[in-house]
Motif scaffolding. Structure first.
Motif, mmCIF file in Angstrom:
data_model
loop_
_atom_site.group_PDB
_atom_site.id
_atom_site.type_symbol
_atom_site.label_atom_id
_atom_site.label_comp_id
_atom_site.label_asym_id
_atom_site.label_seq_id
_atom_site.Cartn_x
_atom_site.Cartn_y
_atom_site.Cartn_z
ATOM 1 N N LEU A 190 0.701 -1.006 0.062
ATOM 2 C CA LEU A 190 0.012 0.100 0.136
ATOM 3 C C LEU A 190 0.837 1.334 0.091
ATOM 4 O O LEU A 190 0.701 2.262 -0.608
ATOM 5 C CB LEU A 190 -0.960 -0.135 1.215
ATOM 6 N N LEU A 191 1.891 1.272 0.822
ATOM 7 C CA LEU A 191 2.812 2.462 0.853
ATOM 8 C C LEU A 191 3.422 2.638 -0.496
ATOM 9 O O LEU A 191 3.729 3.774 -1.113
ATOM 10 C CB LEU A 191 3.746 2.052 1.634
ATOM 11 N N ASN A 192 3.936 1.493 -1.087
ATOM 12 C CA ASN A 192 4.746 1.765 -2.460
ATOM 13 C C ASN A 192 3.556 2.026 -3.428
ATOM 14 O O ASN A 192 3.946 3.130 -4.348
ATOM 15 C CB ASN A 192 5.189 0.545 -3.055
ATOM 16 N N GLU A 193 2.447 1.776 -3.440
ATOM 17 C CA GLU A 193 1.404 2.179 -4.657
ATOM 18 C C GLU A 193 1.043 3.694 -4.209
ATOM 19 O O GLU A 193 0.966 4.710 -5.259
ATOM 20 C CB GLU A 193 0.171 1.220 -4.484
ATOM 21 N N GLU A 194 0.791 4.003 -3.024
ATOM 22 C CA GLU A 194 0.846 5.510 -2.830
ATOM 23 C C GLU A 194 1.797 6.256 -3.206
ATOM 24 O O GLU A 194 1.616 7.313 -3.615
ATOM 25 C CB GLU A 194 0.192 5.481 -1.260
ATOM 26 N N PHE A 195 2.866 5.810 -2.764
ATOM 27 C CA PHE A 195 4.199 6.753 -3.082
ATOM 28 C C PHE A 195 4.194 6.901 -4.618
ATOM 29 O O PHE A 195 4.599 7.898 -5.303
ATOM 30 C CB PHE A 195 5.443 5.972 -2.628
ATOM 31 N N GLN A 196 3.981 5.737 -5.477
ATOM 32 C CA GLN A 196 4.035 5.844 -6.835
ATOM 33 C C GLN A 196 2.795 6.733 -7.506
ATOM 34 O O GLN A 196 3.046 7.522 -8.556
ATOM 35 C CB GLN A 196 3.962 4.414 -7.420
ATOM 36 N N ARG A 197 1.817 6.581 -6.845
ATOM 37 C CA ARG A 197 0.469 7.646 -7.059
ATOM 38 C C ARG A 197 0.982 9.192 -7.014
ATOM 39 O O ARG A 197 0.631 9.801 -7.856
ATOM 40 C CB ARG A 197 -0.605 7.202 -6.371
ATOM 41 N N ILE A 198 1.591 9.246 -5.766
ATOM 42 C CA ILE A 198 2.248 10.648 -5.409
ATOM 43 C C ILE A 198 3.108 11.192 -6.580
ATOM 44 O O ILE A 198 2.800 12.401 -7.176
ATOM 45 C CB ILE A 198 2.453 10.793 -3.924
ATOM 46 N N VAL A 199 4.040 10.171 -6.729
ATOM 47 C CA VAL A 199 5.069 10.762 -7.859
ATOM 48 C C VAL A 199 4.394 11.097 -9.188
ATOM 49 O O VAL A 199 4.953 12.138 -10.004
ATOM 50 C CB VAL A 199 6.264 9.735 -8.024
ATOM 51 N N ALA A 200 3.589 10.179 -9.863
ATOM 52 C CA ALA A 200 2.855 10.204 -10.680
ATOM 53 C C ALA A 200 1.957 11.640 -11.088
ATOM 54 O O ALA A 200 2.045 12.495 -12.230
ATOM 55 C CB ALA A 200 1.938 9.064 -11.307
ATOM 56 N N ARG A 201 1.340 11.921 -9.885
ATOM 57 C CA ARG A 201 0.680 12.964 -9.948
ATOM 58 C C ARG A 201 1.452 14.329 -10.030
ATOM 59 O O ARG A 201 1.151 15.302 -10.673
ATOM 60 C CB ARG A 201 -0.147 13.192 -8.616
ATOM 61 N N ASN A 202 2.755 14.325 -9.226
ATOM 62 C CA ASN A 202 3.685 15.360 -9.343
ATOM 63 C C ASN A 202 4.079 15.469 -10.716
ATOM 64 O O ASN A 202 4.310 16.575 -11.073
ATOM 65 C CB ASN A 202 4.551 15.341 -8.294
ATOM 66 N N GLN A 203 4.351 14.486 -11.471
ATOM 67 C CA GLN A 203 4.895 14.599 -12.733
ATOM 68 C C GLN A 203 4.009 15.289 -13.641
ATOM 69 O O GLN A 203 4.244 15.834 -14.711
ATOM 70 C CB GLN A 203 5.529 13.408 -13.150
ATOM 71 N N ASP A 204 2.669 14.946 -13.302
ATOM 72 C CA ASP A 204 1.595 15.369 -14.153
ATOM 73 C C ASP A 204 1.475 16.723 -14.070
ATOM 74 O O ASP A 204 1.295 17.509 -15.194
ATOM 75 C CB ASP A 204 0.282 14.544 -14.202
ATOM 76 N N VAL A 205 1.705 17.209 -12.687
ATOM 77 C CA VAL A 205 1.415 18.714 -12.409
ATOM 78 C C VAL A 205 2.795 19.354 -13.106
ATOM 79 O O VAL A 205 2.537 20.473 -13.602
ATOM 80 C CB VAL A 205 1.271 18.914 -10.952
ATOM 81 N N GLY A 206 3.806 18.849 -13.092
ATOM 82 C CA GLY A 206 5.218 19.552 -13.621
ATOM 83 C C GLY A 206 4.879 19.474 -15.289
ATOM 84 O O GLY A 206 5.330 20.534 -15.829
ATOM 85 N N ASN A 207 4.458 18.564 -15.905
ATOM 86 C CA ASN A 207 4.358 18.505 -17.296
ATOM 87 C C ASN A 207 3.238 19.456 -17.663
ATOM 88 O O ASN A 207 3.528 20.484 -18.640
ATOM 89 C CB ASN A 207 3.861 17.118 -17.808
ATOM 90 N N ALA A 208 2.266 19.853 -17.057
ATOM 91 C CA ALA A 208 1.232 20.719 -17.362
ATOM 92 C C ALA A 208 1.876 22.000 -17.163
ATOM 93 O O ALA A 208 1.497 22.991 -17.876
ATOM 94 C CB ALA A 208 -0.153 20.547 -16.468
ATOM 95 N N SER A 209 2.585 22.352 -16.087
ATOM 96 C CA SER A 209 3.024 23.614 -16.006
ATOM 97 C C SER A 209 3.977 24.024 -17.076
ATOM 98 O O SER A 209 4.161 25.289 -17.450
ATOM 99 C CB SER A 209 3.981 23.574 -14.602
ATOM 100 N N ASP A 210 4.866 22.868 -17.455
ATOM 101 C CA ASP A 210 5.991 23.373 -18.606
ATOM 102 C C ASP A 210 4.975 23.573 -19.928
ATOM 103 O O ASP A 210 5.510 24.497 -20.671
ATOM 104 C CB ASP A 210 6.726 21.984 -18.935
ATOM 105 N N THR A 211 3.949 22.888 -20.073
ATOM 106 C CA THR A 211 3.012 23.215 -21.371
ATOM 107 C C THR A 211 2.417 24.658 -21.497
ATOM 108 O O THR A 211 2.748 25.305 -22.302
ATOM 109 C CB THR A 211 1.993 22.284 -21.402
ATOM 110 N N ASN A 212 2.077 25.157 -20.222
ATOM 111 C CA ASN A 212 1.410 26.341 -20.089
ATOM 112 C C ASN A 212 2.558 27.469 -20.240
ATOM 113 O O ASN A 212 2.502 28.678 -20.976
ATOM 114 C CB ASN A 212 1.022 26.580 -18.650
#
Length: 233
Positions: A191-213
């Motif tokens: 559960l910890l690993n899945e949650e950690f991977q989900r948080i990392v993926a969400r942060n990457q999506d936010v970073g990519n969206a910021s770069d696109t803007n």
């Protein structure tokens, strides 16, 4: 408690065993109004523990506001507090003095504690002292009492002999405990690993969206520079 302690409700009873182990704000208000709302409150407390957890002032308010007090053996400040709450009564005393030529008897009356603290400290198992409250239409002549619970020890012993042991459903070995522990530990790690991977993926999506803007803004600014007749401010 707010749902129970209201007007036009059914009769109810609130029983708090080991009351100092839980904390309720407004308990003094509940004790003051519950009787008129047909709700009885029973608190099982040790006064010293109540004073430690609720504070001396709040503990005194709770102890002094109740109408019915029943106590078994108590020591120290608890016995002294109960003796003071039970009050004093007029007690008659007689003393006899004998010497070689005469015998004198003196009698006196004085106010003294109805139930001394030493008496409360010396109560045996099953002995209780207490005071009860009454109503104007149901007067009680004898409010204070020193009583003993009469248990049928022979009946209790015969009943205990008829008790049956709880049947064993399953035998749990040490290896079963280790296996269960390892399974729980593995589930937590997963559960910890899945949650950690989900948080990392969400942060990457936010970073990519910021770069696109940022790229869109840069493209708009470059296009504005190419347009004729556009002044820079």
């Amino acid at each position: 408690m707010k749902l129970v302690n209201r007007k036009s409700r059914l009769k109810g009873s609130l029983i708090f065993d080991e009351f100092p182990t839980i904390y309720f704000t407004g308990m003094d208000a509940l004790l003051s109004t519950s009787r008129s709302d047909r709700v009885s409150c029973t608190l099982a407390v040790h006064y010293d523990q109540l004073k430690k957890d609720y504070g001396a002032e709040q503990a005194d308010v709770i102890v002094n506001i109740v109408g019915n007090v029943i106590s078994g053996q108590a020591m120290g400040d608890t016995a002294k507090k109960l003796s003071e709450n039970f009050g004093k009564i007029l007690q008659h005393r007689q003393s006899t003095s004998i010497n070689s030529s005469d015998t004198s008897i003196s009698r006196s009356s004085q106010l003294d504690y109805a139930i001394p603290a030493a008496k409360i400290s010396d109560l045996s198992s099953g002995d209780f002292v207490g005071i009860v409250a009454d109503n104007p239409d149901q007067m009680i002549t004898l409010k204070m009492s020193h009583s003993e619970i009469q248990n049928g020890h022979e009946s209790i012993a015969s009943e205990e002999e008829s008790y049956k042991d709880i049947p064993i459903v399953d035998n749990v070995t040490y290896s079963d405990l280790i296996e269960n522990y390892s399974s729980i530990k593995a589930d937590i790690e997963r559960l910890l690993n899945e949650e950690f991977q989900r948080i990392v993926a969400r942060n990457q999506d936010v970073g990519n969206a910021s770069d696109t803007n940022d790229n869109i803004v840069n493209m708009d600014s470059s296009e504005n520079q190419l347009l004729p007749g556009v002044n820079e401010y």
